[in-house]
Each structure stands twice: as structure tokens, then as C-alpha cells.
Design a protein around this motif. Structure first.
Motif, PDB file in Angstrom:
ATOM      1  N   ILE A 159       0.852  -1.180   0.000  1.00  0.00           N
ATOM      2  CA  ILE A 159       0.000   0.000   0.000  1.00  0.00           C
ATOM      3  C   ILE A 159       0.888   1.231   0.000  1.00  0.00           C
ATOM      4  CG2 ILE A 159      -1.751   1.282   1.255  1.00  0.00           C
ATOM      5  CD1 ILE A 159      -2.708  -1.311   2.420  1.00  0.00           C
ATOM      6  N   LYS A 160       0.668   2.078  -0.959  1.00  0.00           N
ATOM      7  CA  LYS A 160       1.452   3.306  -1.073  1.00  0.00           C
ATOM      8  C   LYS A 160       0.641   4.461  -0.524  1.00  0.00           C
ATOM      9  CE  LYS A 160       3.761   6.289  -4.413  1.00  0.00           C
ATOM     10  NZ  LYS A 160       4.069   6.497  -5.826  1.00  0.00           N
ATOM     11  N   PHE A 161       1.111   5.057   0.564  1.00  0.00           N
ATOM     12  CA  PHE A 161       0.404   6.177   1.161  1.00  0.00           C
ATOM     13  C   PHE A 161       0.782   7.476   0.466  1.00  0.00           C
ATOM     14  CE2 PHE A 161       0.279   3.102   4.607  1.00  0.00           C
ATOM     15  CZ  PHE A 161      -1.037   3.208   5.007  1.00  0.00           C
ATOM     16  N   THR A 162      -0.216   8.220   0.023  1.00  0.00           N
ATOM     17  CA  THR A 162       0.036   9.517  -0.592  1.00  0.00           C
ATOM     18  C   THR A 162       0.128  10.581   0.493  1.00  0.00           C
ATOM     19  OG1 THR A 162      -2.299  10.012  -0.773  1.00  0.00           O
ATOM     20  CG2 THR A 162      -1.302   8.816  -2.606  1.00  0.00           C
ATOM     21  N   ILE A 163       0.536  11.767   0.075  1.00  0.00           N
ATOM     22  CA  ILE A 163       0.592  12.886   1.009  1.00  0.00           C
ATOM     23  C   ILE A 163      -0.788  13.144   1.572  1.00  0.00           C
ATOM     24  CG2 ILE A 163       1.017  15.360   1.192  1.00  0.00           C
ATOM     25  CD1 ILE A 163       3.196  15.043  -0.885  1.00  0.00           C
ATOM     26  N   ALA A 164      -1.797  13.041   0.704  1.00  0.00           N
ATOM     27  CA  ALA A 164      -3.174  13.279   1.143  1.00  0.00           C
ATOM     28  C   ALA A 164      -3.596  12.265   2.189  1.00  0.00           C
ATOM     29  CB  ALA A 164      -4.118  13.222  -0.049  1.00  0.00           C
ATOM     30  N   ALA A 165      -3.229  10.999   1.973  1.00  0.00           N
ATOM     31  CA  ALA A 165      -3.615   9.964   2.924  1.00  0.00           C
ATOM     32  C   ALA A 165      -2.940  10.167   4.266  1.00  0.00           C
ATOM     33  CB  ALA A 165      -3.260   8.590   2.357  1.00  0.00           C
ATOM     34  N   SER A 171     -14.685  20.780   9.668  1.00  0.00           N
ATOM     35  CA  SER A 171     -13.481  21.356   9.074  1.00  0.00           C
ATOM     36  C   SER A 171     -12.583  20.275   8.520  1.00  0.00           C
ATOM     37  CB  SER A 171     -12.731  22.192  10.121  1.00  0.00           C
ATOM     38  OG  SER A 171     -11.511  22.652   9.590  1.00  0.00           O
ATOM     39  N   ASP A 172     -12.390  19.176   9.294  1.00  0.00           N
ATOM     40  CA  ASP A 172     -11.532  18.090   8.866  1.00  0.00           C
ATOM     41  C   ASP A 172     -12.104  17.371   7.648  1.00  0.00           C
ATOM     42  OD1 ASP A 172      -9.787  18.648  10.858  1.00  0.00           O
ATOM     43  OD2 ASP A 172     -10.451  17.075  12.207  1.00  0.00           O
ATOM     44  N   GLU A 173     -13.416  17.200   7.656  1.00  0.00           N
ATOM     45  CA  GLU A 173     -14.059  16.458   6.593  1.00  0.00           C
ATOM     46  C   GLU A 173     -13.839  17.116   5.239  1.00  0.00           C
ATOM     47  OE1 GLU A 173     -18.557  14.976   5.294  1.00  0.00           O
ATOM     48  OE2 GLU A 173     -18.202  15.963   7.219  1.00  0.00           O
ATOM     49  N   TYR A 174     -13.822  18.434   5.215  1.00  0.00           N
ATOM     50  CA  TYR A 174     -13.714  19.149   3.951  1.00  0.00           C
ATOM     51  C   TYR A 174     -12.308  19.703   3.692  1.00  0.00           C
ATOM     52  CZ  TYR A 174     -18.746  18.743   3.690  1.00  0.00           C
ATOM     53  OH  TYR A 174     -20.021  18.241   3.611  1.00  0.00           O
ATOM     54  N   SER A 175     -11.322  19.229   4.452  1.00  0.00           N
ATOM     55  CA  SER A 175      -9.959  19.697   4.228  1.00  0.00           C
ATOM     56  C   SER A 175      -9.339  19.014   3.001  1.00  0.00           C
ATOM     57  CB  SER A 175      -9.093  19.443   5.464  1.00  0.00           C
ATOM     58  OG  SER A 175      -9.002  18.054   5.732  1.00  0.00           O
ATOM     59  N   LEU A 176      -9.910  17.886   2.579  1.00  0.00           N
ATOM     60  CA  LEU A 176      -9.398  17.183   1.417  1.00  0.00           C
ATOM     61  C   LEU A 176     -10.146  17.624   0.157  1.00  0.00           C
ATOM     62  CD1 LEU A 176      -9.140  13.517   2.782  1.00  0.00           C
ATOM     63  CD2 LEU A 176      -7.332  15.223   2.634  1.00  0.00           C
ATOM     64  N   ASP A 234      -8.150  14.426  -3.718  1.00  0.00           N
ATOM     65  CA  ASP A 234      -7.591  13.728  -2.558  1.00  0.00           C
ATOM     66  C   ASP A 234      -8.527  12.629  -2.078  1.00  0.00           C
ATOM     67  OD1 ASP A 234      -5.352  15.340  -2.546  1.00  0.00           O
ATOM     68  OD2 ASP A 234      -6.210  16.787  -1.141  1.00  0.00           O
ATOM     69  N   GLN A 235      -9.804  12.956  -1.993  1.00  0.00           N
ATOM     70  CA  GLN A 235     -10.792  11.969  -1.546  1.00  0.00           C
ATOM     71  C   GLN A 235     -10.809  10.762  -2.477  1.00  0.00           C
ATOM     72  OE1 GLN A 235     -14.733  13.708  -0.677  1.00  0.00           O
ATOM     73  NE2 GLN A 235     -13.721  15.680  -0.477  1.00  0.00           N
ATOM     74  N   PHE A 236     -10.767  11.030  -3.778  1.00  0.00           N
ATOM     75  CA  PHE A 236     -10.803   9.939  -4.746  1.00  0.00           C
ATOM     76  C   PHE A 236      -9.531   9.104  -4.667  1.00  0.00           C
ATOM     77  CE2 PHE A 236     -10.421   8.526  -9.337  1.00  0.00           C
ATOM     78  CZ  PHE A 236     -11.412   7.561  -9.239  1.00  0.00           C
ATOM     79  N   GLU A 237      -8.402   9.762  -4.520  1.00  0.00           N
ATOM     80  CA  GLU A 237      -7.137   9.036  -4.430  1.00  0.00           C
ATOM     81  C   GLU A 237      -7.108   8.146  -3.191  1.00  0.00           C
ATOM     82  OE1 GLU A 237      -2.374   9.885  -4.982  1.00  0.00           O
ATOM     83  OE2 GLU A 237      -3.631  11.485  -4.174  1.00  0.00           O
ATOM     84  N   ASP A 238      -7.590   8.667  -2.067  1.00  0.00           N
ATOM     85  CA  ASP A 238      -7.622   7.866  -0.854  1.00  0.00           C
ATOM     86  C   ASP A 238      -8.556   6.664  -1.002  1.00  0.00           C
ATOM     87  OD1 ASP A 238      -5.819   9.532   0.329  1.00  0.00           O
ATOM     88  OD2 ASP A 238      -7.275  10.642   1.518  1.00  0.00           O
ATOM     89  N   GLY A 278      -8.698  13.914 -11.458  1.00  0.00           N
ATOM     90  CA  GLY A 278      -9.309  12.661 -11.041  1.00  0.00           C
ATOM     91  C   GLY A 278      -9.194  11.586 -12.114  1.00  0.00           C
ATOM     92  N   ILE A 279      -9.353  11.974 -13.373  1.00  0.00           N
ATOM     93  CA  ILE A 279      -9.234  11.019 -14.476  1.00  0.00           C
ATOM     94  C   ILE A 279      -7.811  10.460 -14.543  1.00  0.00           C
ATOM     95  CG2 ILE A 279      -9.263  10.784 -16.989  1.00  0.00           C
ATOM     96  CD1 ILE A 279     -11.598  12.801 -17.000  1.00  0.00           C
ATOM     97  N   LEU A 280      -6.822  11.313 -14.344  1.00  0.00           N
ATOM     98  CA  LEU A 280      -5.434  10.845 -14.346  1.00  0.00           C
ATOM     99  C   LEU A 280      -5.192   9.862 -13.203  1.00  0.00           C
ATOM    100  CD1 LEU A 280      -3.430  14.110 -15.179  1.00  0.00           C
ATOM    101  CD2 LEU A 280      -3.868  12.152 -16.673  1.00  0.00           C
ATOM    102  N   LYS A 281      -5.809  10.112 -12.055  1.00  0.00           N
ATOM    103  CA  LYS A 281      -5.695   9.179 -10.931  1.00  0.00           C
ATOM    104  C   LYS A 281      -6.317   7.839 -11.302  1.00  0.00           C
ATOM    105  CE  LYS A 281      -3.821  12.120  -8.013  1.00  0.00           C
ATOM    106  NZ  LYS A 281      -2.408  11.973  -7.590  1.00  0.00           N
ATOM    107  N   PHE A 282      -7.464   7.896 -11.973  1.00  0.00           N
ATOM    108  CA  PHE A 282      -8.129   6.658 -12.377  1.00  0.00           C
ATOM    109  C   PHE A 282      -7.263   5.881 -13.367  1.00  0.00           C
ATOM    110  CE2 PHE A 282     -10.609   4.157 -15.324  1.00  0.00           C
ATOM    111  CZ  PHE A 282     -11.381   3.381 -14.466  1.00  0.00           C
ATOM    112  N   LEU A 283      -6.697   6.565 -14.351  1.00  0.00           N
ATOM    113  CA  LEU A 283      -5.870   5.895 -15.350  1.00  0.00           C
ATOM    114  C   LEU A 283      -4.648   5.239 -14.703  1.00  0.00           C
ATOM    115  CD1 LEU A 283      -5.936   8.490 -18.292  1.00  0.00           C
ATOM    116  CD2 LEU A 283      -7.243   6.356 -18.087  1.00  0.00           C
ATOM    117  N   ALA A 284      -4.067   5.910 -13.714  1.00  0.00           N
ATOM    118  CA  ALA A 284      -2.920   5.342 -13.007  1.00  0.00           C
ATOM    119  C   ALA A 284      -3.341   4.090 -12.247  1.00  0.00           C
ATOM    120  CB  ALA A 284      -2.322   6.375 -12.057  1.00  0.00           C
TER     121      ALA A 284
END
Length: 299
Positions: free
Chosen positions: A3-9, A40-45, A49-53, A88-94
Motif C-alpha cells: 500500500i502506497k500512502f500519498t501525502i493526502a492519505a 473542518s476536517d471532513e472538507y480539508s481534502l 484527494d478523496q478519490f485518491e484515498d 481525477g481522471i489521471l488518478k483513475f488511469l494510473a
């Protein structure tokens, strides 16, 4: 599965841990403040970011996760926000690339003959009854069957991207997706040998050169530049079974023709300018020097 954790995660985990500590240390905090922190936390992403996570939590060995990712994309993104949509599309393609790689071994049964499914989407062959369920599963998740070196593997099916993502894409992103679809259909190499005409090879290389220089999105520019560098690499040295310079230290006719075409049709391209000294050595039959130069160029 790694599992690769992103900065967002990681940021999300840190925020979550911070909130837990705050709740422990400030037992007197009223419910209104807690609601404020949570909101505040819920909408910080961002949506991206949400899609990547979400993608990080999916199983890359299961091709059915493609449908899950597609449905999540439609849930998160709206058709009037092309900038975030493109990301988001680029994230999906990856993610699709990872599933293509990791899911192949799980979905393909080496004991079965899938020959009747190879390119069946484009040649109107009938799908055998015994493979109908399997074929529907891979098609429903955006893949089709290809064969190389006697082995079968899954490959992205461009129609899936068109059906599910074009409506969200910016005009520039759609151009990018259509070019990928075109190249997917035409192919490039098989059994480590280049199978497209030399004219098509040169045209693709210069197309990616031009496109990578014209886009303003950093993410899309990076992907286009990456694609261009791959083609430039193969245009320089070839592939195992289609080398630019063979084991007898002779330049292959395919590449001599490609370089001539590049010089005549695209003399002002950066591709030709970069390869010109190398091409000149080949023209003068100074093959050993040309081979040494090509090795230096690809470094």
C-alpha cells in the motif's frame, strides 16, 4: 499487496490522530466545537484527494475494483468542474494501470484458450458460450484480451473510458484520452518487436512532443512528457526484436526509413534536432560511433 500512502492519505491520518488527542485532552469541549472540528476536517481534502484515498483502499488484484472506482468517481466529481475532473481522471488511469498489471495473473487462467477473445471487440467474432461470463466481466471493468509471446493478458478497453469519463473531461483532456484510445487500437509492439509502420511511429513521437509542450496542466504535461520520452527512447534504440542497430552493427532499414521520414517531414521538431547528430553518423555508416552516442543519449 503493498500500500502506497500519498501525502493526502498521510495528512488525513495525522488530522485524525490530532483530533483524537484534542478530544482526550479537552474533555470539556462542548458539542458545538466538536462539530466544527469534524466539519473542518471532513472538507480539508479536495475531491481529488478523496478519490485518491478511496483508490488506495481498493484491491489492485481484483479487476472488479475498476467498477467501484468508476462509480466513486461519478459520486465525487461533477461535470462542471473540469480542472479537478482532469486530475481525477489521471488518478483513475494510473489505478487502471496497476489493476492491469496486478490483476492479470489473478483473472487469466493459463489452462484456458482465450484466442477467440483477442480483439473480439473490433472484429465481430462471436464470443464462445463458455467464455461469455468471463468476457462480460472484463469488458464491464474496462478491459479486453490481447496475446503476446504466446500468453494472454488484459488490456484497457478505450470504449469504457469514453463511456464513463469523456463527459467529465476538459477539451484538452479529451484530446489526450482520444490519442491514447487511438494508440491502444493500433498497437505498438508485439513479442518485443515494433509492429506499426515507421511513419506512424514518427508521427506519434512528434505528436506527443507537440502536445506535451502545448498543455498548461502540470499533471497532464508530465504524463504527456513521459509518453513522449518513451517513444523517443524507442525511436533512438528500437526494441529487442526491432533494434535500430542490430547485432551485426548495421542500421536496420526500418529505422533508416524512419529517420529519413523524420528529417523530411518534421525537420524543425525537437525530436529531429535531438537525433540529428546520431542520424548523421548512421548516414555516414559510422555505426559504432552511432551506437555509443545512442547509449549516451538515453542516459
Amino acid at each position: 499487496m503493498k500500500i502506497k500512502f500519498t501525502i493526502a492519505a498521510i495528512a488525513a491520518l495525522l488530522i485524525s490522530a490530532s483530533c483524537q488527542n484534542d478530544n482526550r485532552n479537552n474533555t470539556g469541549t462542548n458539542s458545538e466545537n466538536i462539530d466544527t472540528i469534524s466539519t473542518s476536517d471532513e472538507y480539508s481534502l479536495t475531491k481529488v484527494d478523496q478519490f485518491e484515498d478511496y483508490l488506495l483502499a481498493l484491491d489492485t488484484t481484483d479487476i472488479n475494483s475498476i467498477t467501484k472506482a468508476t462509480n466513486k468517481f461519478a459520486e465525487i466529481f461533477s461535470k462542471d468542474d473540469s480542472i479537478q475532473n482532469d486530475e481525477g481522471i489521471l488518478k483513475f488511469l494510473a489505478y487502471q494501470e496497476k489493476v492491469e498489471l496486478n490483476g492479470n495473473e489473478k483473472i487469466i487462467d493459463e489452462r484456458k484458450n482465450y484466442s477467440q477473445l483477442v480483439d473480439v471487440e473490433y472484429n465481430n467474432k462471436k464470443v464462445p458460450d463458455e467464455l461469455r461470463t468471463f468476457h462480460k466481466q472484463i469488458n464491464d471493468n474496462g478491459f479486453r484480451i490481447e496475446q503476446s509471446e504466446g500468453m494472454y493478458y488484459i488490456k484497457p478497453y478505450p470504449a469504457y473510458i469514453e463511456q464513463n469519463f469523456y463527459a467529465y473531461a476538459s477539451p484538452t483532456m479529451e484530446i489526450y484520452l482520444r490519442q491514447l484510445a487511438k494508440e491502444n487500437l493500433e498497437g505498438f509492439a508485439n513479442d518485443a518487436a515494433i509492429v506499426i509502420p515507421f511513419e506512424t511511429f514518427v508521427q506519434r513521437t512528434v505528436w506527443w512532443e507537440d502536445f506535451s509542450q502545448s498543455v498548461t496542466s502540470k499533471s497532464l504535461q508530465a504524463k504527456a512528457s513521459e509518453q513522449y520520452k518513451v517513444y523517443l527512447l524507442f525511436l533512438t534504440i528500437g526494441m529487442n526484436n526491432t533494434p535500430a542497430i542490430n547485432y551485426d552493427n548495421k542500421a536496420e532499414e526500418y529505422f533508416i526509413n524512419a529517420y529519413t521520414y523524420l528529417e523530411e517531414v518534421y525537420p524543425t521538431s525537437e525530436t529531429y534536432i535531438a537525433l540529428k547528430p546520431y542520424i548523421e553518423l548512421i548516414k555516414r555508416n559510422r555505426i559504432i560511433e552511432a551506437k555509443e552516442m545512442s547509449l549516451q543519449m538515453i542516459k
